[in-house]
Every structure is written in C-alpha cells, then in structure tokens.
Write a protein that holds these residues in place. Structure first.
Motif, PDB file in Angstrom:
ATOM      1  N   ILE A   1      25.865   5.662 -66.638  1.00 54.00           N
ATOM      2  CA  ILE A   1      26.734   6.755 -66.174  1.00 54.00           C
ATOM      3  C   ILE A   1      26.096   8.109 -66.488  1.00 54.00           C
ATOM      4  CG2 ILE A   1      28.995   7.890 -66.508  1.00 54.00           C
ATOM      5  CD1 ILE A   1      29.117   5.276 -64.886  1.00 54.00           C
TER       6      ILE A   1
ATOM      7  N   GLN B   1      34.651   7.088 -65.967  1.00 55.55           N
ATOM      8  CA  GLN B   1      33.534   6.475 -65.235  1.00 55.55           C
ATOM      9  C   GLN B   1      33.092   5.168 -65.879  1.00 55.55           C
ATOM     10  OE1 GLN B   1      31.951   7.574 -62.269  1.00 55.55           O
ATOM     11  NE2 GLN B   1      33.831   8.792 -62.209  1.00 55.55           N
ATOM     12  N   VAL B   2      33.005   5.190 -67.211  1.00 55.86           N
ATOM     13  CA  VAL B   2      32.567   3.981 -67.928  1.00 55.86           C
ATOM     14  C   VAL B   2      33.594   2.861 -67.747  1.00 55.86           C
ATOM     15  CG1 VAL B   2      32.004   2.983 -70.182  1.00 55.86           C
ATOM     16  CG2 VAL B   2      31.236   5.309 -69.617  1.00 55.86           C
TER      17      VAL B   2
ATOM     18  N   ALA C   1      33.273   1.474 -64.333  1.00 57.23           N
ATOM     19  CA  ALA C   1      32.080   0.644 -64.197  1.00 57.23           C
ATOM     20  C   ALA C   1      32.286  -0.733 -64.828  1.00 57.23           C
ATOM     21  CB  ALA C   1      30.883   1.340 -64.833  1.00 57.23           C
TER      22      ALA C   1
END
Lengths: 481, 95
Positions: free
Chosen positions: A432, A457-458, A461
């Motif tokens: 990321i 975002q993590v 993902a």
C-alpha cells in the motif's frame, strides 16, 4: 402558587392461568366470541364458582415479591353493579380482607430512588366485553373474558408526577412478567391501569379532590393522561373552579381526559361476603414453599450483574429488563468463558446489539432466537481468541442466523480466519505504501488524518481479515520509520 | 332508624327494581324495621370477635388449573333472547 400532584395507581393484571378463576373455561386470548364462556361465566342459575389454585399461587408470589403480608385468611365478596357484560349483576372480588396487603416497590426517577407503597392486591374476576357497534340498535356482548382471573394491585398515593407513575408502572410490569404470573400484553388488556389524580398546594398535608382516569393501555398514554389531568386540575382551581370527584376517560387522539358524566350514579357497590365461596385459607407451609421457589427478582439480578460481571448500570438494566434476556446472557457468559470482565462486556454488547437487532427485525422473543446462547458463545470465543475481527464476527453471525451452521463451520467454509501473521500484514502495508507515495509524503508533512486512509487501504487489501489492532501498530511503526 | 322515600327510591334504582310509587311507604316501613334489627345487633359488644364470612366452619376448596369446559355456545345461545355473530345482544348501553 406551586402545586403538587398526588397520584395512586390501580393496576389490573390478568393472571396467566390456563382456565378461569372460578370455572374450567379456557382463558386463551383471541377466540371467537363466547366460545370460552361456560355456564358459570354466564351466571346461569344453579352454578357454583370453584377457586383456581393457580390464581391463588400467583397472587401469593406477587405478595412475596413485593415484601407484602400474605393473608392467612381472605374473603371473597360480591361487588354489585349492573352492566350487560357482567351477567350475574355482581363481580366476585375481595374487599375487606384481600389476599395481599402492605407491600412496596422501589423506583428510580432521574437517579433518585423512591419507595412506593402498595396498599393491597386482591383476586377478582374480569368482566366480559361490550361491543357498541351497531347491531340493529343493540349492543353485542362477548363473555370470553368474563371470569378471567385478575389481580388488582393498588398503590398508595405516593406518586408525585407522571414520570414517577410511569416508572412505578414499568417496574410492576417487569415484575409480574418476570414472575410469570402475567403475560404483560397491554394491547390485549393483560395489564391495565386506572390512575387516581389530585393536586394540592405544595406543603399542604390534606389531599385535594381526585379524579379517576380509567383504563389507559400504554405507558406513554398513562404519562400523557396524567400530565393532562394535572394541568387541567391546576387551571380549573386557579380559574376559581373546583375539581369534581368523577371518572374520566383518556382520549389519545385528542390527548385529553373527558368526564364520563351520566354513565354512573353514585358508586355504591353494596359489597358483602359471597355466600357461594368459603374463606380462602393459606397455610404457612404453602407460603414458605412458594418463598423458596421465588426466582431471583429483577432488582437483585440488576445489582448482581453490576457487581459480578462489572457491567455499567445501563447494560445491567437492559439485560435484566426481562427474565429471558437475563437467562440468555448468563448462559452466554458461562459458555463463552475466557477472561471474565472482557467476556462479560463482549457478551453484553452482543446481546444488546447484534442479537437484539436481529430479534427485533424478525419479531422474535429471545427465547426463540435461531442462535441460542451456546451457539453464540462459539462465535464470541473466536472473537476473544483473536480468530475473528469484530467485522468478520458480524458476518459469521449473519450466517449463523441464516442457519448455515456453527461459528467454526462457517469460519472454515468461508475461510474467514483473521489475519494475525505480522509478516503477512507487513507485506500488505509495504504494498500500500509503495502504491501511494503521494499520500505518504503528505502524511509525513503533518496530515495525520491520512492515517485512516492507510488503515482502510490495508484492511481492504486483506479483504477485512487483517487484525485491525495489529494493522494500526505496524502501520504506525512503518510510517514513522 | 328509618328510611325515607328518597332512600328507598335510590336503593330500588341500585337494585334495578321497578318500585311503584304507592308501594314506597310500605317498603320504607319494612326496610326501616330491618335496620332497627341491625341497630339492635350493633349495640352488642363484638370486640375481639372475628367477623363471620360464612356460616360453615370450612375453608375454600381449590381446583387445579385445567380447562375442563368445552365450547357449548350453540346450546347457550339457543335459549338467549337475541344473538348475532356469536354475540349476545342486549339493549344499547352507550348513547
């Protein structure tokens, strides 16, 4: 002038017996008219009432729960009045010697505790129902309700506001349902309230003249009816008028009480002992046997939940509002195990949160939850041991609710195990950060709120599987490093 | 103690008895005589005596809570003056 309201409540609770108080006819709600009205309920000549043992047991249970005196000898009396839904021309009730006397209930209003006296509780029979829709200018009478056992619970005039009255009423409602002596259904008339309301100048000892508001069938209407009545009486007196002792009806559509003038003449019920019934004798041994069978009461359960589970007052009150909820919660905690305080609070959050919401949506009582306590414990165990994040746990719960199996089976089938491997999380973070160099720069330049962007975002993902706490820690370390 | 015509009329109304005006004086006399007897009894010292609720020295028998009556609506309504939709019909009580 400052005024003070004085309120006393008379609550009619229908006792949850299978058969009527003096006959073997059924009491089930909702039957076709007069299919549950036998010769005794109809008051046909030659019949004799025989008292239902279960109604007596329930009355004694209430007496014990409100710390009252249970009369070793009480007497049934005839209350005489004429109304078509009362076929005998009298209601069998108790007058001078009721089965229960001098109890109390503690209420809490705005954090202030107050003890409300209960004068008496007596056994009596319910009347039938009159339907005044047009039947060729006549009234229709349904006697299914006639003879349903009632326990009339009369408070002392200890209540001083509509709020106190509602608090008392809710407390009493909770108690009778908790004891299993009443189903508490107010729409069906299982728990009905009459309110005696008067006002007096603050500081005056003597009571003012009271008006009685009849048959208000919801907590909200009781509050509004009493508030309206207090206002009305104060305005009346301040305008130079006088309160008349009378019966008034609350009209929720107009939010006002109206006089039932003309319906009644003087209340002269000419009570006398009913020669058809012998005195009711209750043995000490029976009372002691019932005392031993009395469940832990809501008040005590509340205190214990705060003390033993370390729950906040709000949680403890919510979880002990109903006996079934309290039972579910305790079974859940016991089956979940783990660190006591952590487990207790997690279980509370789930019972009051996701479970309550799902039950609400499905319109189910907690006793009929498709996810029983033992099954939910299987899920919460996986939250406590770190297998599942809160988000994944909600997903698994949804699947359990839909009947897809146990928590572990669903976790395995969907591959929902939480990602707690640090190096795997680090890899996600590195990817990321590499993909968002601009945001990285801005963050280092002082835009702290971008931290949330990276966490998001993590998590995305990882398809929501990464342990959020670990993501936070490692991300912070990376960004600082 | 004597009952006047107004009290007699009020009592008759409570008991839903249609009393003819010409009968009121006679009924008043009889009721007054009953009240005189009650007054005589009131004069007796009853301190410490438990009021008698029933002449039999027995206590109430209880029955188990079981539904033992079946639906006999048709039988009962066959002897009722007027019924409709399963309801017993009576002269209108409101308005």
């Amino acid at each position: 002038m400052e005024w003070e309201a004085v309120i006393g409540l008379e609550v009619h609770t229908q006792l949850a017996t299978k058969s009527k108080i003096f006959s073997g006819a059924a009491t089930a709600y909702g039957a076709e008219p007069n299919r549950q009205a036998c010769a005794i309920d109809l008051g046909l000549p030659g019949v004799l009432p025989v008292l239902n043992a279960e109604a007596v047991r329930m009355a004694v249970m209430l007496g014990l729960a409100i710390d009252a005196t249970v009369a070793r000898r009480s007497v049934f009396a005839r209350k005489n009045y004429f109304y078509p839904d009362l076929p005998k021309g009298y209601q069998i009730s108790q007058y001078e010697l009721p089965v229960v006397a001098r109890g109390h209930l503690d209420i809490l209003v705005d954090g202030v505790a107050k003890r409300i006296g209960i004068t008496r509780a007596h056994l009596e029979e319910d009347a039938g129902k009159s339907l005044h829709e047009d039947f060729q200018g006549l009234s229709g009478i349904d006697l299914n309700r006639a003879g349903t056992p009632l326990l009339e619970i009369v408070s002392e005039p200890d209540l001083r506001s509509a709020q106190e009255a509602v608090a008392y009423l809710k407390k009493l409602h909770q108690l009778v349902v908790w004891l299993g002596i009443c189903d508490g259904n107010m729409q069906e008339g299982s728990f009905r309230c009459d309110a005696n309301v008067s006002v007096r100048p603050k500081g005056q000892e003597q009571f003012g003249t009271r008006a009685e508001i009849k048959n208000v069938n919801s907590f909200r209407f009781v509050e509004r009816a009493i508030e309206y009545e207090i206002e009305r009486q104060i305005e009346l007196i301040e305008g130079g008028g006088r309160v008349v002792q009378e019966t008034r009806l609350y009209d929720p559509d107009r939010d006002e009480t109206r006089s039932m003038r003309g319906k009644e003449e003087a209340n002269d019920y000419r009570y006398f002992p009913d020669p058809d019934l012998l005195p009711l004798v209750i043995e000490d041994s029976f009372i002691e046997q019932l005392r031993a069978s009395l469940p832990e009461l809501p008040q005590a359960a509340f205190a214990r939940f705060v003390r033993d589970y370390g729950l906040p007052d709000y949680d403890a009150a919510t979880l002990t509002a109903e006996r079934a909820t309290a039972g579910y919660y305790e079974a859940l905690v016991a089956a979940t195990g783990g660190e006591a305080r952590l487990c207790a609070k997690l279980c509370a959050n789930w019972v009051m949160g996701d479970l309550a919401a799902a039950l609400n949506r499905a319109g189910l009582p907690i006793g009929e939850s498709p996810v029983p306590a033992e099954a939910l414990a299987g899920l919460l165990g996986r939250v406590l041991d770190g297998t599942l994040s809160g988000k994944l746990a909600k997903e698994v719960f949804g699947a359990m609710w839909a009947g897809e199996g146990t928590a572990d089976a669903i976790i395995a089938a969907r591959g929902l195990v939480q990602l707690t491997d640090s190096s795997a999380i680090d890899t996600l973070i590195d990817d990321i950060l590499a993909a968002s160099p601009k945001q990285g720069e801005q963050y280092r330049a002082g835009q702290d709120k971008l931290f949330g962007f990276f966490v998001g975002q993590v998590m995305k993902a990882s398809k929501g599987k990464a342990n959020p706490q670990q993501v936070n820690e490692r991300l912070l370390a990376r960004l600082k490093g | 103690m004597s009952m006047g015509p107004e009290q007699v009329a009020a009592t008759a109304q409570l008991a839903r008895l249609a009393l003819r005006a010409e009968d009121v004086p006679a009924v008043a006399g009889k009721l007054s005589a009953i009240l005189d007897l009650v007054e005589q009894m009131n004069a007796v010292d009853t301190a410490g005596i438990v009021p008698m609720a029933h002449p039999l020295e027995l206590s109430q028998r209880l029955r188990a809570d079981a539904v033992t009556e079946s639906d006999r609506r048709a039988d009962f309504q066959a002897i009722a003056p007027q019924t409709a939709d399963g309801l017993y019909l009576v002269p209108r009580v409101l308005e």
